[in-house]
Design an enzyme around this catalytic site. Sequence first.
Site, mmCIF file in Angstrom:
data_model
loop_
_atom_site.group_PDB
_atom_site.id
_atom_site.type_symbol
_atom_site.label_atom_id
_atom_site.label_comp_id
_atom_site.label_asym_id
_atom_site.label_seq_id
_atom_site.Cartn_x
_atom_site.Cartn_y
_atom_site.Cartn_z
ATOM 1 N N HIS A 180 90.622 76.493 -50.959
ATOM 2 C CA HIS A 180 90.830 77.667 -51.788
ATOM 3 C C HIS A 180 89.761 77.840 -52.857
ATOM 4 C CE1 HIS A 180 95.310 76.714 -50.867
ATOM 5 N NE2 HIS A 180 94.752 77.381 -49.867
ATOM 6 N N LYS A 235 88.385 72.805 -61.904
ATOM 7 C CA LYS A 235 89.658 72.097 -61.760
ATOM 8 C C LYS A 235 89.466 70.612 -62.021
ATOM 9 C CE LYS A 235 91.140 75.342 -58.213
ATOM 10 N NZ LYS A 235 91.426 75.547 -56.795
ATOM 11 N N TYR A 254 96.819 69.536 -61.349
ATOM 12 C CA TYR A 254 95.486 70.004 -61.684
ATOM 13 C C TYR A 254 95.502 70.928 -62.878
ATOM 14 C CZ TYR A 254 96.704 73.320 -57.832
ATOM 15 O OH TYR A 254 97.325 74.175 -56.962
ATOM 16 N N ASP A 302 96.413 79.188 -45.028
ATOM 17 C CA ASP A 302 95.408 78.166 -44.759
ATOM 18 C C ASP A 302 95.029 78.121 -43.277
ATOM 19 O OD1 ASP A 302 95.564 77.669 -47.448
ATOM 20 O OD2 ASP A 302 96.705 75.814 -47.253
#
Length: 191
Positions: free
Chosen positions: A71, A80, A140, A179
């Site tokens: 992503h 991140k 995250y 995905d």
Amino acid sequence: MPQLVPHPKVAVTATAIPEVLIIEPKVFGDERGWFTESFNAQDFPDATGLSVNFVQDNHSFSRQSTLRGMHYQLEHTQGKLVRVVLGSVFDVAVDLRKDSATFGKWVGVELSAENHKQLWVPAGFAHGFLVLSPTAEFLYKTTDYYHPQSEVCLAWNDPTIAIQWPLASGVSPNLNAKDAAGLSWEQAPKF
């Protein structure tokens, strides 16, 4: 590229893509267990040379062989800082920055509750992970807010990128519809 400085509370190591960093906070343990500072707003820039402002924390739970990724967002791009607090994952970042010497390259690191490693994934990278343990909880911190209108998914199994996922022979990853329909390297927008 960040300027890494030895730090007494956190070890920082560059990966094969120098902007992607492995961060290992010092863990203090005894017979009772252990303690670590998973993030410190003063130590992070001191150790990494990065000045970032985290605005959102995310927490996911996944079962073994779940693959989440790859992503990224075209707008409101996110850096991140990722880690695992239960189980283990193989975490991957793919460089999508056209002007980078590592454009189109990937790096993967095992993150686990046991090794306490974290990975810094800068903006301009696709990111994803494969769950290696029976279950995993993944945390995250992000430098911008989730912006679903500009989210893109790069195919996890694109042959041009050729990520070497540690899947057991004959095992297919558990993917959601988004995905499974990821874009090929040729189709995926770059930075």
